[in-house]
Write an enzyme that holds these catalytic residues in place. Structure first.
Site, mmCIF file in Angstrom:
data_model
loop_
_atom_site.group_PDB
_atom_site.id
_atom_site.type_symbol
_atom_site.label_atom_id
_atom_site.label_comp_id
_atom_site.label_asym_id
_atom_site.label_seq_id
_atom_site.Cartn_x
_atom_site.Cartn_y
_atom_site.Cartn_z
ATOM 1 N N GLY A 56 0.829 -1.205 0.000
ATOM 2 C CA GLY A 56 0.000 0.000 0.000
ATOM 3 C C GLY A 56 0.857 1.245 0.000
ATOM 4 C CB SER A 57 -0.034 4.727 0.664
ATOM 5 O OG SER A 57 -0.648 4.561 1.922
ATOM 6 C CD GLU A 90 6.796 -5.702 -1.888
ATOM 7 O OE1 GLU A 90 6.950 -4.952 -2.869
ATOM 8 O OE2 GLU A 90 7.614 -6.570 -1.570
ATOM 9 C CB CYS A 97 3.151 0.159 -7.100
ATOM 10 S SG CYS A 97 3.473 -1.547 -7.576
HETATM 11 P P1 NAD Z 1 -3.414 2.252 1.235
HETATM 12 O O1 NAD Z 1 -2.138 2.357 1.961
HETATM 13 O O2 NAD Z 1 -4.398 3.354 1.366
HETATM 14 O O3 NAD Z 1 -4.215 0.910 1.647
HETATM 15 C C1 NAD Z 1 -3.602 -0.356 1.714
HETATM 16 C C2 NAD Z 1 -4.277 -1.185 2.802
HETATM 17 O O4 NAD Z 1 -4.136 -0.518 4.049
HETATM 18 C C3 NAD Z 1 -5.770 -1.385 2.569
HETATM 19 O O5 NAD Z 1 -6.085 -2.737 2.878
HETATM 20 C C4 NAD Z 1 -6.422 -0.421 3.534
HETATM 21 O O6 NAD Z 1 -7.648 -0.869 4.027
HETATM 22 C C5 NAD Z 1 -5.414 -0.330 4.670
HETATM 23 N N1 NAD Z 1 -5.418 0.977 5.337
HETATM 24 C C6 NAD Z 1 -5.708 2.177 4.775
HETATM 25 N N2 NAD Z 1 -5.595 3.168 5.696
HETATM 26 C C7 NAD Z 1 -5.233 2.570 6.853
HETATM 27 C C8 NAD Z 1 -4.951 3.056 8.169
HETATM 28 N N3 NAD Z 1 -5.041 4.347 8.461
HETATM 29 N N4 NAD Z 1 -4.605 2.162 9.121
HETATM 30 C C9 NAD Z 1 -4.513 0.851 8.834
HETATM 31 N N5 NAD Z 1 -4.764 0.340 7.603
HETATM 32 C C10 NAD Z 1 -5.122 1.175 6.632
HETATM 33 O O7 NAD Z 1 -3.011 2.007 -0.292
HETATM 34 P P2 NAD Z 1 -3.944 1.987 -1.549
HETATM 35 O O8 NAD Z 1 -4.458 3.362 -1.786
HETATM 36 O O9 NAD Z 1 -4.914 0.869 -1.447
HETATM 37 O O10 NAD Z 1 -2.877 1.592 -2.694
HETATM 38 C C11 NAD Z 1 -2.127 2.534 -3.388
HETATM 39 C C12 NAD Z 1 -0.700 2.601 -2.881
HETATM 40 O O11 NAD Z 1 -0.139 1.325 -2.816
HETATM 41 C C13 NAD Z 1 0.194 3.391 -3.811
HETATM 42 O O12 NAD Z 1 1.049 4.201 -3.052
HETATM 43 C C14 NAD Z 1 0.998 2.329 -4.524
HETATM 44 O O13 NAD Z 1 2.254 2.736 -5.008
HETATM 45 C C15 NAD Z 1 1.124 1.299 -3.466
HETATM 46 N N6 NAD Z 1 1.339 -0.004 -4.054
HETATM 47 C C16 NAD Z 1 2.530 -0.618 -3.889
HETATM 48 C C17 NAD Z 1 2.753 -1.851 -4.473
HETATM 49 C C18 NAD Z 1 4.061 -2.584 -4.332
HETATM 50 O O14 NAD Z 1 4.078 -3.761 -4.658
HETATM 51 N N7 NAD Z 1 5.113 -1.969 -3.855
HETATM 52 C C19 NAD Z 1 1.751 -2.449 -5.210
HETATM 53 C C20 NAD Z 1 0.543 -1.789 -5.348
HETATM 54 C C21 NAD Z 1 0.341 -0.580 -4.754
#
Ligand code: NAD
Length: 456
Positions: free
Chosen positions: A186-187, A208, A242
């Protein structure tokens, strides 16, 4: 409910069933069968979430996962075998080896952009290595989350693998528990929250994350081929990848030709009316859609720029020389907007590349091997490709992951298995000989100790 689930998983792991390689393999095969049976339904679910074209869902979600599964099923026995190491002479007589052990219960948290692949791919590694797992798919891709939950319920007992659906509240509850390993995609912002929660229990993590991935097109690059490969890597999944190139740094002698080639390529891919193309996805969430629209405000648009609020459609868009301080150059774009910035000298290129934290991916298009080598060696980043984009993710023998702000750890293929395994170091000493040197009272002259360096 979460607490109870964690208890179930503790008990199940303690039963040692997952330590049997045969058991792991059997469940990996069941998962494979179910994904094969549900492949169309999975693509439908992803389409319902953000109109992802079927071709892209097959190529970048289900088929990638099935390839990982096939590989793990074939190799899990080999990977699980202990590895002998050369015994240390100071331990003579001895046998010395590394035994791979599962950590225990693993939490896997996934994002919405490749909602199936990024949930199931880490699961394969976790199970091959003998762990139990709880999956938390993204609430922002609810159709895919639902089908993942249905598949998992059908294939696994919940004490082995379970899905917990929901948003931040559920994630927070999950993170409050003690896990033996957390795998988060995620982010960077949420990655920090996960890392802090893991630190509470000294839980190891893989993070990741994302980043602002540069893509350089130098003065010697084959511009038309570069445009084709960049347009593909940038606009697949509507830019919500990503490792998509985030912005272009093009040598000023090639800029005009590059822009023209990009325009021609985008039209060749998606036609004159891109909104009608069946091969171009939509933006998954309203919040993200509004963010992308805001990035376009006040920019010079070289191509595209149209949006449709009703569909969360953002046209593939080329932005000309944005200010470094403008929103489109601040953070990761994560959508079909591509800033194009020219440079003249390598110093200028270096200055611009040094503005950002370590990215997840890095791309160089050049016919000059020395330049390619210099760029790849000079900058830290997760992984990269010369003369193409994104494809370094496709080789299961290459670990996939970031560095610094773009992540911790790498996975895929055997790297996933190793990631989810604790490496136990073991020595078995012989009993027919016991060299007395190390025991007190110490009788060896000090000059000998210095000479031998290692006495044990
Ligand atoms: P996100 O970080 O918002 O969410 C990822 C997960 O975290 C989700 O399951 C969400 O429910 C949970 N989450 C969200 N806010 C939270 C909080 N405050 N506390 C605990 N858990 C929480 O990411 P996204 O918007 O779903 O995805 C986009 C991001 O992911 C982009 O930055 C992208 O570059 C990154 N990404 C990385 C990879 C990689 O393999 N490195 C792959 C895909 C996406």
């Amino acid at each position: 409910m979460v607490e109870q689930l964690v208890q179930f998983q503790n008990t199940f792991f303690a039963s040692q069933r997952t330590k049997e390689v045969h058991f792991r393999k059997q469940y990996l095969k069941r998962l494979q069968q179910e994904i094969l049976a549900q492949e169309d339904a999975i693509c439908d679910a992803i389409y319902a979430d953000f109109k992802k074209p079927r071709f892209e869902s097959l190529a970048t979600e289900t088929q990638l996962v099935l390839a990982e599964l096939r590989h793990a099923i074939k190799k899990v026995e080999e990977w699980s075998r202990p590895t002998s190491v050369a015994p240390s002479w100071t331990n003579f007589p001895s046998k010395e080896w590394i035994q791979l052990e599962p950590f225990g219960k693993v939490l896997i948290m996934a994002p919405w952009n490749y909602p199936f692949m990024l949930t199931i791919s880490p699961l394969i590694g976790a199970l091959a290595a003998g762990n139990t797992a709880v999956l938390k798919p993204s609430e922002l891709s609810p159709h895919t989350s639902a089908i993942i939950s249905a598949i998992v319920q059908k294939v696994f007992p919940p004490e082995y693998v379970a899905v917990v659906e929901g948003g931040v509240e559920v994630s927070t509850q999950l993170l409050a528990e003690k896990w033996e390993y957390i795998f988060f995609t995620g982010s960077t912002q949420v990655g920090k929250i996960v890392y802090k929660a893991a630190a509470e229990h000294l839980t190891p993590v893989t993070l990741e994350l994302g980043g602002k991935n540069p893509c350089i097109v130098d003065g010697t690059a084959n511009v038309s081929l570069a445009a084709k490969r960049i347009a593909w890597g940038k606009f697949i999944n509507a830019g919500q990848t990503c490792i998509a190139p985030d912005y272009i740094l093009v040598h000023n002698t090639q800029k005009e030709a590059f822009v023209e080639a990009m325009k021609a390529q985008i039209t060749a891919f998606y036609g004159q009316d891109i909104k009608q193309s069946a091969d171009f996805a939509r933006i998954t969430t309203e919040k993200h859609y509004q963010g992308l629209k805001a990035m376009l405000e006040g920019q010079r648009i070289l191509f595209g720029g149209h949006c449709d609020d009703g569909q969360r459609f953002v046209e593939p868009t080329l932005v000309d020389e944005p200010d470094w301080g403008s929103p489109v150059m601040e953070g990761e774009i994560f959508g079909p907007i591509l800033p194009i910035i020219s440079y003249e000298t390598e110093e200028e290129l270096h200055r611009n590349l040094s503005r950002y934290e370590k990215p997840l991916a890095f791309y160089v298009f050049s016919g000059d091997k020395k330049f390619q080598k210099r760029m790849m060696a000079q900058y830290p980043f997760g992984g990269g490709t010369i003369n193409d984009t994104v494809v370094h993710i496709s080789n299961k023998d290459l670990p996939f992951g970031g560095v610094g702000n773009s992540g911790i750890g790498g996975y895929h293929g055997k790297h996933s298995f190793d990631l989810f395994s604790h490496k136990k170091s073991l020595v078995r000493r012989g009993t027919w000989l016991d060299v007395p040197m190390r025991y007190a009272p110490y009788k060896i002259p000090i000059r000998w100790v210095k000479k031998f360096k290692h006495l044990f």
